[in-house]
Scaffold this motif. Structure first.
Motif, PDB file in Angstrom:
ATOM      1  N   GLY A 155     103.314   4.967   5.609  1.00 26.05           N
ATOM      2  CA  GLY A 155     102.257   5.658   4.885  1.00 26.05           C
ATOM      3  C   GLY A 155     102.796   6.440   3.700  1.00 26.05           C
ATOM      4  N   GLU A 156     101.893   6.811   2.781  1.00 27.23           N
ATOM      5  CA  GLU A 156     102.311   7.524   1.574  1.00 27.23           C
ATOM      6  C   GLU A 156     102.572   8.995   1.851  1.00 27.23           C
ATOM      7  N   GLU A 157     101.777   9.608   2.728  1.00 26.18           N
ATOM      8  CA  GLU A 157     101.949  11.027   3.025  1.00 26.18           C
ATOM      9  C   GLU A 157     103.203  11.261   3.864  1.00 26.18           C
ATOM     10  N   LYS A 158     103.839  12.396   3.632  1.00 22.80           N
ATOM     11  CA  LYS A 158     105.018  12.744   4.419  1.00 22.80           C
ATOM     12  C   LYS A 158     104.626  12.950   5.880  1.00 22.80           C
ATOM     13  N   TRP A 159     105.434  12.430   6.789  1.00 21.27           N
ATOM     14  CA  TRP A 159     105.155  12.560   8.218  1.00 21.27           C
ATOM     15  C   TRP A 159     105.236  14.034   8.617  1.00 21.27           C
ATOM     16  N   ASP A 160     104.128  14.583   9.119  1.00 19.08           N
ATOM     17  CA  ASP A 160     104.126  15.955   9.606  1.00 19.08           C
ATOM     18  C   ASP A 160     103.740  16.018  11.079  1.00 19.08           C
ATOM     19  N   GLY A 161     103.836  14.868  11.743  1.00 17.98           N
ATOM     20  CA  GLY A 161     103.524  14.802  13.168  1.00 17.98           C
ATOM     21  C   GLY A 161     104.718  15.165  14.018  1.00 17.98           C
ATOM     22  N   PRO A 162     104.555  15.165  15.331  1.00 15.04           N
ATOM     23  CA  PRO A 162     105.640  15.522  16.252  1.00 15.04           C
ATOM     24  C   PRO A 162     106.739  14.479  16.265  1.00 15.04           C
ATOM     25  N   GLY A 163     107.944  14.917  16.560  1.00 16.11           N
ATOM     26  CA  GLY A 163     109.081  14.011  16.637  1.00 16.11           C
ATOM     27  C   GLY A 163     109.551  13.776  18.054  1.00 16.11           C
ATOM     28  N   ALA A 219     100.171  11.822  18.238  1.00 13.81           N
ATOM     29  CA  ALA A 219     100.588  11.637  19.632  1.00 13.81           C
ATOM     30  C   ALA A 219     101.608  10.514  19.738  1.00 13.81           C
ATOM     31  N   MET A 220     102.313  10.218  18.644  1.00 13.80           N
ATOM     32  CA  MET A 220     103.214   9.072  18.627  1.00 13.80           C
ATOM     33  C   MET A 220     104.334   9.159  19.666  1.00 13.80           C
ATOM     34  N   LEU A 235     108.277  14.663  22.525  1.00 16.73           N
ATOM     35  CA  LEU A 235     107.192  15.052  23.433  1.00 16.73           C
ATOM     36  C   LEU A 235     107.013  16.568  23.470  1.00 16.73           C
ATOM     37  N   LYS A 236     108.106  17.328  23.442  1.00 18.65           N
ATOM     38  CA  LYS A 236     108.006  18.786  23.502  1.00 18.65           C
ATOM     39  C   LYS A 236     107.240  19.353  22.313  1.00 18.65           C
ATOM     40  N   ASP A 237     107.267  18.653  21.175  1.00 21.45           N
ATOM     41  CA  ASP A 237     106.497  19.106  20.016  1.00 21.45           C
ATOM     42  C   ASP A 237     105.004  19.057  20.280  1.00 21.45           C
ATOM     43  N   MET A 238     104.580  18.302  21.289  1.00 20.18           N
ATOM     44  CA  MET A 238     103.165  18.160  21.619  1.00 20.18           C
ATOM     45  C   MET A 238     102.728  19.104  22.734  1.00 20.18           C
ATOM     46  N   LEU A 239     103.661  19.824  23.317  1.00 22.21           N
ATOM     47  CA  LEU A 239     103.357  20.628  24.506  1.00 22.21           C
ATOM     48  C   LEU A 239     103.296  22.116  24.217  1.00 22.21           C
ATOM     49  N   LYS A 240     102.449  22.821  24.978  1.00 19.29           N
ATOM     50  CA  LYS A 240     102.442  24.279  24.988  1.00 19.29           C
ATOM     51  C   LYS A 240     103.294  24.719  26.175  1.00 19.29           C
ATOM     52  N   ILE A 241     104.486  25.179  25.890  1.00  8.04           N
ATOM     53  CA  ILE A 241     105.438  25.479  26.961  1.00  8.04           C
ATOM     54  C   ILE A 241     105.776  26.973  26.947  1.00  8.04           C
ATOM     55  N   PRO A 242     105.532  27.688  28.034  1.00  8.01           N
ATOM     56  CA  PRO A 242     105.967  29.091  28.124  1.00  8.01           C
ATOM     57  C   PRO A 242     107.476  29.195  27.918  1.00  8.01           C
ATOM     58  N   GLU A 243     107.925  30.220  27.272  1.00 10.00           N
ATOM     59  CA  GLU A 243     109.331  30.377  26.904  1.00 10.00           C
ATOM     60  C   GLU A 243     110.257  30.193  28.092  1.00 10.00           C
ATOM     61  N   ASP A 274      93.711   7.167  24.753  1.00 13.97           N
ATOM     62  CA  ASP A 274      93.333   8.549  24.990  1.00 13.97           C
ATOM     63  C   ASP A 274      94.155   9.519  24.173  1.00 13.97           C
ATOM     64  N   VAL A 275      95.284   9.080  23.613  1.00  4.19           N
ATOM     65  CA  VAL A 275      96.109   9.979  22.814  1.00  4.19           C
ATOM     66  C   VAL A 275      95.972   9.656  21.333  1.00  4.19           C
ATOM     67  N   GLY A 276      94.959   8.893  20.971  1.00  2.00           N
ATOM     68  CA  GLY A 276      94.821   8.470  19.586  1.00  2.00           C
ATOM     69  C   GLY A 276      93.999   9.392  18.722  1.00  2.00           C
ATOM     70  N   ASN A 277      93.493  10.524  19.267  1.00  2.00           N
ATOM     71  CA  ASN A 277      92.583  11.367  18.523  1.00  2.00           C
ATOM     72  C   ASN A 277      93.104  12.786  18.376  1.00  2.00           C
ATOM     73  N   LEU A 278      94.420  12.976  18.487  1.00  7.47           N
ATOM     74  CA  LEU A 278      94.988  14.305  18.308  1.00  7.47           C
ATOM     75  C   LEU A 278      94.974  14.696  16.847  1.00  7.47           C
ATOM     76  N   GLN A 279      94.750  15.971  16.577  1.00 12.10           N
ATOM     77  CA  GLN A 279      94.759  16.507  15.232  1.00 12.10           C
ATOM     78  C   GLN A 279      95.993  17.382  15.055  1.00 12.10           C
ATOM     79  N   PRO A 280      96.377  17.665  13.783  1.00 13.01           N
ATOM     80  CA  PRO A 280      97.526  18.549  13.558  1.00 13.01           C
ATOM     81  C   PRO A 280      97.302  19.880  14.247  1.00 13.01           C
TER      82      PRO A 280
END
Length: 357
Positions: free
Chosen positions: A189-197, A132-133, A199-207, A21-27
């Motif tokens: 992979g050949e492309e530079k990793w631009d995914g999250p490092g 979603a790694m 879990l917080k990088d994947m979340l929308k968190i109010p300040e 279910d987390v395999g289809n996230l986009q940038p």
């Protein structure tokens, strides 16, 4: 005291495997702090992952990879201490009266005990950027914890040695402890990793909630940026160094080091598959059949260099055609310009112009 356990991971698709279910996230996609739902996506067969997995099944290769990536080259993990262990961490999840079997199978599990305490070391090979790694890593780690909890709980129920009703209800004694899990993602992979490092990088968190949300970080090793790594094992160093040179199109250093160097054909296969270099794959397969499993890189490297030259020329022609078309330059003038620039016959240039027009 440690138990060093390597896990080369491949997430196998099965009905009920919620890691899909987390395999289809986009940038740019983010999961809400409250709820998150992503559609399933079909994964392609990963030949490079299979060949890397085979390479890293070797204890010396496993140990060297973790020592370089996690311990900055310090020889903490010893290959002679690694042993095989169970690979299946599947489980049954129960919630509000509903139960679902969730299957998770690691490719390789190795462990070594020092005294009575141990650590689990998880390794996953990744060919493409997965947005979603960190969540996948967290789920895999949690399944390992859950598996050990079930084993301890079953033992406790059998022994019936509880000292309180709380221990009885949880099937877990106050003194029981799970063993830590440390996982590493190897991205080739050949492309530079631009995914999250994390879990917080994947979340929308109010300040105002930032400090309240638990995070889960991911250790990532990229082939492209592996130059600072201190690999001690020559096979591991060859795979990472040669692949990095090919990605960077650094044919000067590649030839200087590997042109007349003899390497095992299986390493040539791994490097060729990682970098999608058919000439290396072909030469490695020939060596495997005719030359006792050893290959000299010189012929493959020359073909590889020519592949790079042709690829660069093709990209140059494509860009020229697109630019000239944008400025409304006629085809005849474009063909003449490209023919002079790349020393190509008019007929061949005309085919490129028609292709990219």
């Amino acid at each position: 005291m440690l138990l060093n356990q390597f896990l080369s991971v491949s997430f196998i698709e099965k009905a009920g495997d919620f890691t899909d279910d987390v395999g289809n996230l986009q940038p740019g996609n983010r999961i809400s702090c409250k709820t998150g739902c992503v559609k399933r996506s079909e994964k392609k067969q990963d030949k490079a992952g299979c060949r890397i997995k085979k390479l890293l099944e070797n204890n010396a290769h496993f140990a060297d990879l973790f020592n370089a990536a996690v311990f900055q080259g310090e020889q903490v993990l010893k290959p002679e201490d690694l042993k095989e262990a169970d690979t299946d961490v599947s489980s049954v999840l129960k919630f509000n009266g509903h139960a679902e079997t969730v299957q998770k199978v690691w490719d390789v599990v190795k462990k070594t005990a020092y005294g009575v305490d141990f650590v689990l070391w998880g390794l996953e090979n990744q060919e493409r950027i997965h947005y979603a790694m960190p969540l996948r890593h967290m789920i895999g780690d949690c399944f390992s914890y859950l598996k050990e909890y079930h084993e301890i709980a079953a033992k406790n129920r059998q022994e019936k040695d509880f000292v309180s009703s709380d221990e009885f209800l949880s099937n877990f004694k106050k003194t029981d402890r799970l063993h830590p899990v440390i996982s590493l993602c190897v991205y080739y992979g050949e492309e530079k990793w631009d995914g999250p490092g994390c879990l917080k990088d994947m979340l929308k968190i109010p300040e105002k909630l930032q400090s309240l949300v638990s995070d889960y970080s991911m250790k990532l090793l990229q082939v492209r940026t592996s130059k600072p790594m201190q690999f001690r094992n020559p096979d591991v160093n060859t795979v990472f160094e040669a692949s990095r040179f090919i990605y960077e199109k650094d044919y000067e250093n590649l030839n200087a080091i590997y042109e007349n160097k003899e390497i095992p054909s299986e390493l040539g296969l791994v490097i060729g598959t990682i970098t999608n270099s058919q000439s290396l794959i072909d030469r490695a397969l020939e060596a495997e059949e005719k030359e006792g499993g050893q290959m000299i890189m010189c012929k493959a490297l020359e073909e590889l260099r020519m592949e790079g030259v042709l690829q660069g020329r093709t990209e140059g022609i494509r860009a020229t055609v697109k630019t000239c078309k944008k400025f409304q330059i006629n085809k005849e003038a474009i063909i003449e310009t490209i023919g002079k620039e790349f020393s190509m016959p008019e007929k061949e240039v005309a085919e490129y112009v028609e292709k990219y027009w």
